[in-house]
Write an enzyme that holds these catalytic residues in place. Structure first.
Site, PDB file in Angstrom:
ATOM      1  CE  LYS A 116       9.102 -21.186   5.389  1.00 27.28           C
ATOM      2  NZ  LYS A 116       9.397 -20.341   4.220  1.00 27.28           N
ATOM      3  CG  ASN A 139      10.296 -19.821  10.276  1.00 25.37           C
ATOM      4  OD1 ASN A 139      11.165 -19.165  10.841  1.00 25.37           O
ATOM      5  ND2 ASN A 139       9.818 -19.489   9.093  1.00 25.37           N
ATOM      6  CG  HIS A 184      16.722 -16.628   2.826  1.00 22.37           C
ATOM      7  ND1 HIS A 184      16.381 -15.512   3.562  1.00 22.37           N
ATOM      8  CD2 HIS A 184      15.682 -17.485   2.932  1.00 22.37           C
ATOM      9  CE1 HIS A 184      15.181 -15.691   4.096  1.00 22.37           C
ATOM     10  NE2 HIS A 184      14.737 -16.880   3.726  1.00 22.37           N
TER      11      HIS A 184
END
Length: 443
Positions: A116, A139, A184
Site C-alpha cells: 500500500k 494510513n 491481522h
C-alpha cells in the site's frame, strides 16, 4: 460539561486529527480512550483544555448516550462498550468518512495486505510529475483530515482494513485493493471478515483498478469501469508484462512502456506495484510520459525491500515492513526469481496468529538457510521443517552475523520477518534501522 453527542474514541494519531478537525469547525465533543495514558493526552490537555477526556476502561454509558462515535482504527468495533453503543442505535464513523464528506477534490483510495505505502507514494509522485497539486496520506504519513485543503487537485490515500471498517461515504474516484493475504487474524474472526473490510474500498467508487492475479482482492460484482493489472501478458486496456527482444517490458495492451531493467525497485512484486500505479494514473486520465519518468526515478521506500549494501559478494536487503506472511512471500519470490544465488532469510517476531505454512515452498525453492528470532521463531521453524537449515538467535545483531556466515558470494540476505516487530522493537521502522546499522558494521 453535559453529555456530548459526539465522542472521539481513541487518542492516537488519527484520534488527534479528529480532535483538531472538530475543534476547528466549532463542534462540541468528548474524547475517550481505553488506555490510562494515551499517546496524545498531554497535547490534547495543553491545546484543548476545554475538551472532556475519559481515560481508562471505556464507559458504556458515555458511548451509548452519544449520537455518533468517531472510532480510531486501533480499536476493534467488537470492543464490548462499542458494541453496546451500536446496539443502542449510536452511529459509528471514523476519520476517513469525515474526510470523504469534506474533500472537494477526487480521492484515489488504495488498500491491500501489502505494498500500500509503496504504491500510494509512487502514485503521488506520478501525479506531482504530471503537474497536479497532490495530497498523499491516510494510513501513511499525514492523517486524512489534516490534508483537507481546497487547493488540492487530487487526494491519494492509503487505507487500512481498520480504517475501512468505519467508512461508509468514501465514493472514491478510483479504488484499488492491491492484494489479499492473511493478516491481522488476531483482530478478525476469519479471513473472510478481513477480506470484507478490505473490499469496502470499492463501495460507490467511480472506477476500479483490480489485480487479475488475485481473485480474493477483486469485488464480487461491479457495473463500473475496471482496469486490471497483473504479471501476465495484458489484453487491450490491461496492464501487464510483455517480452520483446529478450527483455521484459511493462506494457499497456500491445504498447511497450518501459523495460523492467530500468526500474530502481527490484523484484516481480515491485513490477506489479509499478503496473498498479500506472493503472491508477490511467483511470485518472494522467498522461503516461510523466508517470513513466516518475517511475524510473522511484527508488522505493525505507524498510520495503530496500537494498542496503554489498559485502563480500553478498547483497543485503531490508524488508522490515514485511510484517505478515504475504509480504514476506512477495519479497522472497520477488528477489529469489531474479537472483542467480540463493537467499538467506531472517524472519520471526510476533506472528499475530498467522499460518506460516505457505512459506514452505518458496523457502525450499529460493533459500539457502533461515535465521529465526523473536516470540514466534519456533512456530516459523515448525512450519519450515524439512525445507532448509534453520538457525535460532536471540538478537538482531546475532541474526546479521549468523546470516553473514551462512551466505555465499552471489547470495542475498533478506530481512523479511513475516511477523510484527512489537515483541522486541518499538516498530518495524526501529527493527529495520537496527538491522541496517548492524549490516553497516559488517567488514
Amino acid at each position: 460539561m453535559g453529555q456530548q453527542t459526539q465522542v472521539v474514541v481513541g487518542l492516537g494519531k488519527s484520534g488527534m486529527s479528529l480532535v483538531r478537525f472538530l475543534a476547528r469547525h466549532g463542534q462540541s465533543f468528548a474524547v475517550a480512550d481505553s488506555r490510562e495514558n494515551p499517546p496524545e493526552l498531554a497535547r490534547l490537555q495543553h491545546e484543548y483544555p476545554e475538551v472532556a477526556v475519559h481515560c481508562g476502561s471505556l464507559s458504556v454509558d458515555l458511548l451509548s448516550a452519544a449520537q455518533i462515535l468517531y472510532v480510531s482504527p486501533g480499536l476493534a468495533l467488537s470492543t464490548p462498550a462499542i458494541q453496546a453503543a451500536i446496539a443502542s442505535g449510536v452511529t459509528v464513523s471514523g476519520d476517513i468518512d469525515l474526510f470523504a464528506q469534506h474533500a472537494r477534490a477526487p480521492i484515489v483510495a488504495i488498500t491491500g495486505s501489502n505494498a500500500k505505502s509503496t504504491v500510494t507514494t509512487l502514485v503521488g509522485q506520478m501525479f506531482a510529475a504530471a503537474g497536479l497539486n497532490v495530497a498523499v496520506g491516510g494510513n501513511l504519513g499525514v492523517p486524512a483530515l489534516d490534508l483537507l485543503d481546497d487547493t488540492v487537485d487530487v487526494y491519494v490515500m492509503e487505507l487500512s482494513s481498520f480504517q475501512l471498517e468505519t467508512t461508509s461515504h468514501l465514493q472514491a474516484r478510483v479504488a484499488v485493493c492491491l492484494n489479499i493475504s492473511e493478516d491481522h487474524m488476531d483482530r478478525y474472526a476469519d479471513l473472510n471478515g478481513y477480506i470484507a473490510a478490505k473490499q469496502r474500498v470499492f463501495n460507490h467508487a467511480q472506477a476500479l483498478v483490480i489485480n487479475r492475479d488475485d481473485p480474493a482482492s477483486q469485488p464480487q460484482h461491479t457495473d463500473t469501469t475496471v482496469i486490471s493489472f497483473g504479471l501476465s501478458v495484458p489484453a487491450v486496456g490491461e496492464f501487464g508484462l510483455r517480452e520483446h527482444n529478450t527483455e521484459t517490458y511493462l506494457a499497456y495492451g500491445d504498447e511497450l512502456l518501459l523495460p523492467v531493467s530500468q526500474l530502481k525497485i527490484r523484484g516481480s512484486h515491485n513490477q506489479a506495484n509499478a503496473l498498479a500505479a500506472l493503472a491508477i494514473g490511467t483511470a485518472m486520465n494522467v498522461p503516461m510520459a510523466p508517470m513513466l519518468s516518475a517511475l524510473q526515478a522511484f527508488a522505493g521506500l525505507e524498510h520495503r525491500c530496500q537494498w542496503l549494501r554489498t559485502v563480500q559478494g553478498v547483497q543485503w536487503y531490508n524488508d522490515s515492513k514485511a510484517t505478515n506472511v504475504g509480504a514476506a512471500l512477495a519479497a522472497i519470490e520477488g528477489l529469489g526469481a531474479g537472483n542467480a544465488g540463493k537467499l538467506v532469510l531472517i524472519a520471526g517476531g510476533d506472528g499475530k496468529g498467522a499460518d506460516f505454512s505457505s512459506l514452505q515452498a518458496p523457502v525450499a525453492q529460493y533459500c539457502r538457510a533461515v535465521v529465526l528470532l523473536g516470540r514466534d521463531a519456533q512456530r516459523v521453524a515448525d512450519a519450515l521443517a524439512g525445507t532448509v537449515k534453520t538457525e535460532h538467535v536471540t538478537t538482531l545483531q546475532e541474526a546479521v552475523l549468523k546470516a553473514a556466515q551462512l551466505a555465499e558470494s552471489g547470495d542475498s540476505v533478506l530481512l523479511a520477518p513475516a511477523c510484527a516487530s512489537l515483541d522486541m522493537f518499538k516498530s518495524f521502522e526501529e527493527r529495520g534501522e537496527l538491522f541496517a546499522q548492524a549490516v553497516g558494521r559488517l567488514l
